[in-house]
Write an enzyme that holds these catalytic residues in place. Sequence first.
Site, PDB file in Angstrom:
ATOM      1  N   THR B 147       0.912  -1.045  -0.506  1.00 57.03           N
ATOM      2  CA  THR B 147      -0.307   0.060  -0.393  1.00 57.03           C
ATOM      3  C   THR B 147       0.677   1.071   0.243  1.00 57.03           C
ATOM      4  O   THR B 147       1.655   1.502  -1.050  1.00 57.03           O
ATOM      5  CB  THR B 147      -0.877   0.207   0.841  1.00 57.03           C
ATOM      6  OG1 THR B 147      -0.556   0.064   2.551  1.00 57.03           O
ATOM      7  CG2 THR B 147      -2.214  -0.998   1.434  1.00 57.03           C
ATOM      8  N   LYS B 173       4.028  -6.779   4.137  1.00 50.55           N
ATOM      9  CA  LYS B 173       4.135  -5.583   3.494  1.00 50.55           C
ATOM     10  C   LYS B 173       3.869  -4.444   5.010  1.00 50.55           C
ATOM     11  O   LYS B 173       3.318  -4.850   5.727  1.00 50.55           O
ATOM     12  CB  LYS B 173       2.674  -5.479   2.473  1.00 50.55           C
ATOM     13  CG  LYS B 173       1.345  -5.960   3.869  1.00 50.55           C
ATOM     14  CD  LYS B 173       0.036  -4.641   3.715  1.00 50.55           C
ATOM     15  CE  LYS B 173      -0.160  -3.558   3.598  1.00 50.55           C
ATOM     16  NZ  LYS B 173      -0.110  -2.369   4.457  1.00 50.55           N
ATOM     17  N   THR B 184      -2.114  -2.327   9.103  1.00 51.86           N
ATOM     18  CA  THR B 184      -2.518  -2.902   8.012  1.00 51.86           C
ATOM     19  C   THR B 184      -0.691  -3.926   7.891  1.00 51.86           C
ATOM     20  O   THR B 184      -0.358  -3.116   7.458  1.00 51.86           O
ATOM     21  CB  THR B 184      -2.912  -2.076   7.389  1.00 51.86           C
ATOM     22  OG1 THR B 184      -3.709  -2.131   7.596  1.00 51.86           O
ATOM     23  CG2 THR B 184      -2.987  -3.295   6.294  1.00 51.86           C
ATOM     24  N   GLU B 270       5.976   4.558   7.647  1.00 52.82           N
ATOM     25  CA  GLU B 270       6.064   6.271   6.224  1.00 52.82           C
ATOM     26  C   GLU B 270       6.722   7.339   6.752  1.00 52.82           C
ATOM     27  O   GLU B 270       6.649   7.487   7.320  1.00 52.82           O
ATOM     28  CB  GLU B 270       4.309   6.113   6.467  1.00 52.82           C
ATOM     29  CG  GLU B 270       3.536   5.279   5.719  1.00 52.82           C
ATOM     30  CD  GLU B 270       1.669   4.837   6.896  1.00 52.82           C
ATOM     31  OE1 GLU B 270       1.282   4.918   5.957  1.00 52.82           O
ATOM     32  OE2 GLU B 270       1.875   5.740   7.031  1.00 52.82           O
ATOM     33  N   ASN B 392      -0.278  10.562   5.167  1.00 54.66           N
ATOM     34  CA  ASN B 392      -1.605  10.727   5.798  1.00 54.66           C
ATOM     35  C   ASN B 392      -2.388  11.650   5.089  1.00 54.66           C
ATOM     36  O   ASN B 392      -3.138  11.685   6.173  1.00 54.66           O
ATOM     37  CB  ASN B 392      -1.013  10.057   7.918  1.00 54.66           C
ATOM     38  CG  ASN B 392      -0.080   8.715   7.221  1.00 54.66           C
ATOM     39  OD1 ASN B 392      -1.201   7.643   6.869  1.00 54.66           O
ATOM     40  ND2 ASN B 392       0.893   8.491   7.979  1.00 54.66           N
TER      41      ASN B 392
END
Lengths: 393, 393
Positions: B147, B173, B184, B270, B392
């Site tokens: 993602t 992931k 996730t 991230e 985000n």
Amino acid sequence: MYSEIHLPKGFKCAGIAAGIKPASVKDMALILSERPAASAGVFTTNQVCAAPVKVCRAHLAHGVARAIVMNSGIANACTGSEGMVAAKDMAAEAAKVISCEPQEIFVCSTGKIGPQLPLDKIIQGIGTLFESASIGNVQNTAEAMMTTDTRPKVSVAEIVIEDKPVKIVGFAKGAGMIEPNMATMLSYITTDAAVEQHALQAALKKSVDGSFNRISIDGDQSTNDTVLALANGAAENRLLDENSPEWNVFFQALEKVCFELAMMIVHDGEGADKFVTVKVTGAASNDDAELAARAVANSMLNKTAWAGTYPDWGRIMDSVGYSKAQVVEERVDIFYDDTQAVAGGCQSGVAQEDLIKVVSQSDFAINIDLHLGGGEAVVYTCNCTEEYVRINY
Amino acid sequence: MYSEIHLPKGFKCAGIAAGIKPASVKDMALILSERPAASAGVFTTNQVCAAPVKVCRAHLAHGVARAIVMNSGIANACTGSEGMVAAKDMAAEAAKVISCEPQEIFVCSTGKIGPQLPLDKIIQGIGTLFESASIGNVQNTAEAMMTTDTRPKVSVAEIVIEDKPVKIVGFAKGAGMIEPNMATMLSYITTDAAVEQHALQAALKKSVDGSFNRISIDGDQSTNDTVLALANGAAENRLLDENSPEWNVFFQALEKVCFELAMMIVHDGEGADKFVTVKVTGAASNDDAELAARAVANSMLNKTAWAGTYPDWGRIMDSVGYSKAQVVEERVDIFYDDTQAVAGGCQSGVAQEDLIKVVSQSDFAINIDLHLGGGEAVVYTCNCTEEYVRINY
């Protein structure tokens, strides 16, 4: 901004540049009561706490106080015995100037954790503070308390007790390391009301629980959080306590001042440009409601979504779910202000544009109903922008 | 990157663009075992959990599995009964293609919470996945799982059991909403070893506790976290369990694959460009050590300080202090790698430049000794940059 405000009767204040911060920025403040004032205090619950917090706790036992002396720029936290000596010396120096007991002086520090205070500058600053103190010096005092705050924070309430005008003036500073349970949050409340000391302490504790303890900027509880209240009785009302007919008039005014100051802190959260009220209802208990509200308020994914004007209710469901509150996914309703985004754990079918309209505002609410009981809680928070990261580099 | 890697014997995989994400980005993956494989699974503990997690939990009871079918782009979380139907239909469709029971199919989803899956595209995608599956299709499979990941994540271990070559290949992931307890985060482990199912489940749980459950990127635990392991026995070793002489060889290889994948997730956090190991020793208990390590790893003030190459140990003291771990301020020692910043709760006197040298690195450790007991814990995390906020928005 606050240049027209006068303190309650019998109080003076000052804010000066003592050379702790660079470039002649104001960094020391004084709040002085001409007569001994009943005092109350609420402090950080962090196990690592600043030397001045330790000194304030000890001095609070004395019950009455004459002055609060504070510096910004250095927190005097994690400074060991040298830091304790410095905090005590601050109090002793102020006591010497006004010929009172050191226990009648509260000392506070805010800023960087670790360095020792430059005690010579502090001692010199204390002299200057007492020389420049006046009843109208509110703006300078509030400015001297600031660290990453972008503006000073003052709140005023005026009430009448026994036909006598009574005033409450409160000061506060934010704006990072803010998740007080009883953070570096400092607030000072002054009033000329005559208030019995234990009643004042109970009233302050209750007011703080409904105000400063309901806000979160970054979820980091500080080592230095301190709220102090001084009531000097110069209004000459009969001593107030919980049994006084006019107690509620006083208590509500105190609550209002604490609440306004707490909201000012959130509005001035580091890098923030949105004020968000997270309200949880229908929880199994008030404690559960608080757990869920804090999880939502402290989630970086929620705070960045709000910064991006992105009504991502899925992230809210996620944070409610991992909170330690009891949650039944199929019962959860979520509203952005009054616009329902989630019905029974799933999307309500509302148009995304309607949700975007809500999160575009600079002030909105996330209302969550868990439909499990009567528990309620509210937490006031803000968004997290790139600016927050830059400020804390 | 992973184009030379082959799966263990008897496995095939595929990754395709099924039209769930825009612009022909890969968004569906398949892992297929030619024969029934002993299966194990560990899932999110979030009370709000995705439909595919609920389906996986139910199917795990079947004990053996043939395939994992997954999509990225949409999480199929908070999707109610329609989402449950979609997850079950995914499994049923795959079972139809290979003529097995639906319970032998695991289904997973990752991406945005809230929207329903486009079931027609998913069904069509399943057909294409089975057509394109091969033993060497590792790169496409790992890419289809991504993602906000910037790169695919695959780990391989090769061991020998009873003179027979055994292989473990794991996929994972990240890269946001990561504080798994079981996030996730998705990971799939394939091996051709023959492993007894309960032993496989116990080994997977233990491996996950030491790897995926020790990482945190943003402190947000996802609704979809899933780790699955399939052992198909194609290596034709005798069935392994905890009593087998070669159990430890297998278990250590499984642990290595889980750990490598978990570290890849943190390295690809991230917006992150620094990998930080937070290790707490000397705690009153292992639980206390974990509380302190997580408080430090999840503090936005620490994460932004690391981003700014700012060795602010005062923020670390602060977060240790507000953690629920027992802390005695005067006993705390903090090291940046081997450079001591804090001695007995105060600055060690080390030169600031020496600390800056450590936090300038892309990979460093914060070592905290509470000096209260024998409790230890380690958490692997990353810094928080302005890029995290932008991702985000």
